[in-house]
Scaffold this active site. Structure first.
Site, PDB file in Angstrom:
ATOM      1  N   ASP A  31       0.873  -1.188   0.000  1.00  0.00           N
ATOM      2  CA  ASP A  31       0.000   0.000   0.000  1.00  0.00           C
ATOM      3  C   ASP A  31       0.899   1.223   0.000  1.00  0.00           C
ATOM      4  OD1 ASP A  31      -1.910   2.091   0.793  1.00  0.00           O
ATOM      5  OD2 ASP A  31      -3.223   0.439   1.364  1.00  0.00           O
ATOM      6  N   SER A  75     -11.598   4.489  -5.605  1.00  0.00           N
ATOM      7  CA  SER A  75     -12.958   3.949  -5.463  1.00  0.00           C
ATOM      8  C   SER A  75     -14.054   4.991  -5.258  1.00  0.00           C
ATOM      9  CB  SER A  75     -12.988   2.947  -4.309  1.00  0.00           C
ATOM     10  OG  SER A  75     -12.676   3.601  -3.103  1.00  0.00           O
ATOM     11  N   THR A 115     -17.177  -4.573  -7.647  1.00  0.00           N
ATOM     12  CA  THR A 115     -18.180  -3.650  -7.088  1.00  0.00           C
ATOM     13  C   THR A 115     -19.517  -3.758  -7.816  1.00  0.00           C
ATOM     14  OG1 THR A 115     -18.759  -1.300  -6.909  1.00  0.00           O
ATOM     15  CG2 THR A 115     -17.188  -1.861  -8.602  1.00  0.00           C
ATOM     16  N   TYR A 139     -15.272   4.518 -12.665  1.00  0.00           N
ATOM     17  CA  TYR A 139     -14.927   3.609 -11.561  1.00  0.00           C
ATOM     18  C   TYR A 139     -15.472   2.208 -11.856  1.00  0.00           C
ATOM     19  CZ  TYR A 139     -15.395   1.259  -7.066  1.00  0.00           C
ATOM     20  OH  TYR A 139     -15.364   0.327  -6.058  1.00  0.00           O
ATOM     21  N   PHE A 167     -21.635  -4.463  -2.425  1.00  0.00           N
ATOM     22  CA  PHE A 167     -22.655  -3.424  -2.433  1.00  0.00           C
ATOM     23  C   PHE A 167     -22.168  -2.357  -1.425  1.00  0.00           C
ATOM     24  CE2 PHE A 167     -25.964  -4.713  -5.452  1.00  0.00           C
ATOM     25  CZ  PHE A 167     -25.274  -5.774  -5.982  1.00  0.00           C
ATOM     26  N   HIS A 189     -19.367   8.767   2.205  1.00  0.00           N
ATOM     27  CA  HIS A 189     -20.308   7.670   2.453  1.00  0.00           C
ATOM     28  C   HIS A 189     -21.383   8.060   3.471  1.00  0.00           C
ATOM     29  CE1 HIS A 189     -16.776   5.406   0.837  1.00  0.00           C
ATOM     30  NE2 HIS A 189     -17.765   5.012   0.059  1.00  0.00           N
ATOM     31  N   LEU A 190     -22.537   7.432   3.287  1.00  0.00           N
ATOM     32  CA  LEU A 190     -23.709   7.840   4.064  1.00  0.00           C
ATOM     33  C   LEU A 190     -23.515   7.657   5.568  1.00  0.00           C
ATOM     34  CD1 LEU A 190     -26.615   8.847   4.160  1.00  0.00           C
ATOM     35  CD2 LEU A 190     -27.351   6.456   3.960  1.00  0.00           C
ATOM     36  N   PHE A 206     -29.539  13.325  -0.344  1.00  0.00           N
ATOM     37  CA  PHE A 206     -29.513  13.590  -1.787  1.00  0.00           C
ATOM     38  C   PHE A 206     -30.783  13.074  -2.456  1.00  0.00           C
ATOM     39  CE2 PHE A 206     -24.697  13.185  -1.157  1.00  0.00           C
ATOM     40  CZ  PHE A 206     -24.535  14.554  -0.992  1.00  0.00           C
ATOM     41  N   ARG A 279     -27.951  13.351  -6.191  1.00  0.00           N
ATOM     42  CA  ARG A 279     -26.531  13.309  -6.555  1.00  0.00           C
ATOM     43  C   ARG A 279     -26.414  12.628  -7.918  1.00  0.00           C
ATOM     44  NH1 ARG A 279     -22.497  10.193  -2.456  1.00  0.00           N
ATOM     45  NH2 ARG A 279     -23.562   8.401  -3.355  1.00  0.00           N
TER      46      ARG A 279
END
Ligand code: UFG
Length: 318
Positions: A31, A75, A115, A139, A167, A189-190, A206, A279
């Site tokens: 990484d 991502s 994904t 993506y 997901f 992210h939510l 959104f 969005r």
């Protein structure tokens, strides 16, 4: 068994590293910490702080491993639209370098982080692995391109491969070193945004005019710990010359407002939010059919939305 985890300083990869080590695997991590964090890497792992685009570093990181879990990627859907070149470079060219290094070193097994974005706007719900793939952003397209590369590699060179199509991943892992959790900057992210909303900086919802029961988008959330359990099963069941594609979700969906309600239970207070425009690129509903995961991986998710939200909250606040 020794595995290389690419992206092992990130949220999902870092969780995999800790769970693999706890399960008795030896682990190398590759990484470059461009989005991950060096202090997320479990110190029991051997850490190569290098880019996936550096072929000689990748060559060193794969030496002596039996399999690769490939998480490393760009991502963010929105960023992929504004900067597509870095998605093709990191996700596609980077994986090309990894597959070449694996081939040279005769490493015959890979589990790849694909994904739900490969499917695009779904024609049917729930989404099965046979659903049409028609990504609506670079993506998803870059991840689909990698799925094609891996299929070809399995047929040509006998690679045992599984692509796991995630997901919406949420929650966190408690380790002896503290919480392994998501630390994105910016955070899009939510669930983290719901938990961090304040009256001064409320959550933006959104769209409240989607064709769903309460007007907000529905997503299929899976706990990161359940997700990594599926990866460990995938390492066991991957078969030479075969590339399986398997959805990972919970098989059910929650609306944005249901996520807010779950967070309000964990927080013991209301979540400040305001209505914002839709969005770009958001589909109304994404729900996985997870019967293939159950069949091939003998896997089912065990942790529900309340557990994801509550673990995420503890990981941010403890
Ligand atoms: N949302 C809000 N406000 C926010 C953040 C999100 O209302 O501040 C909404 C979104 O519009 C969406 C839902 O909450 O309806 C979930 O959004 P996320 O950004 O948390 O997740 P996405 O569904 O957009 O994307 C996730 C991953 C992608 C992956 C996709 C596949 O982040 O990498 O799932 O389904 F491609």
């Amino acid at each position: 068994m020794k595995v290389l985890v690419t992206g092992g300083a990130g949220y999902i990869g870092g969780t995999a590293v800790s769970m693999l080590l706890d399960a008795g695997y030896s682990v190398n991590v590759l990484d470059d910490c461009s989005t991950g964090h060096a202090d997320s890497v479990d110190p029991r792992a051997t850490f190569f702080n290098e880019s996936l685009l550096n072929a000689s570093a990748v060559h060193n990181a794969v030496a002596g491993v039996d399999a690769v879990l490939h998480f490393s990627a760009k991502s963010l859907v929105g960023e992929s639209v504004s900067k597509p070149d870095i998605y093709w470079e990191t996700n596609v060219s980077g994986t090309r370098i990894l597959l070449d290094a694996m081939h040279s070193a005769s490493i015959k097994k890979i589990v790849f982080s694909s994904t739900a974005a490969t499917y695009g706007e779904p024609k049917e719900i729930p989404i099965t692995e046979e659903s049409i793939t028609n990504p609506t952003n670079p993506y998803g397209a870059s991840k689909l391109a990698v799925d094609y590369m891996i299929t070809a590699q399995a047929h040509a060179y006998g690679l045992a491969a599984i692509s796991l199509r995630y997901f919406n991943v949420a929650g966190a892992l408690k380790t002896s070193r503290g919480w392994q959790t998501e630390r994105h900057n910016p955070e899009t992210h939510l669930i983290p945004n719901v938990l961090r909303a304040t009256p001064e900086n409320p959550l933006k919802v959104f769209g409240e005019d989607w064709p769903t029961a309460d007007g907000t988008c529905i997503r299929d959330y899976v706990h990161v710990v359940d997700l990594i359990r599926a990866h460990i099963s995938a390492l066991d069941v991957a078969t030479p010359s075969t590339h399986e594609i398997i959805n990972l979700g919970s098989g059910g969906g929650y609306s944005v407002k249901e996520v807010i309600a779950s967070a309000e239970k964990s927080l013991g207070r209301s979540v400040p939010y305001l209505s914002a425009p839709r969005r770009a690129g958001d589909p109304a509903v994404l729900i996985a059919d997870i019967s293939k995961a159950s069949r091939l991986l003998s896997w089912k998710p065990e942790l529900d939305l309340d557990a994801m939200v509550s673990d995420a909250w503890k990981s941010f606040s403890e």
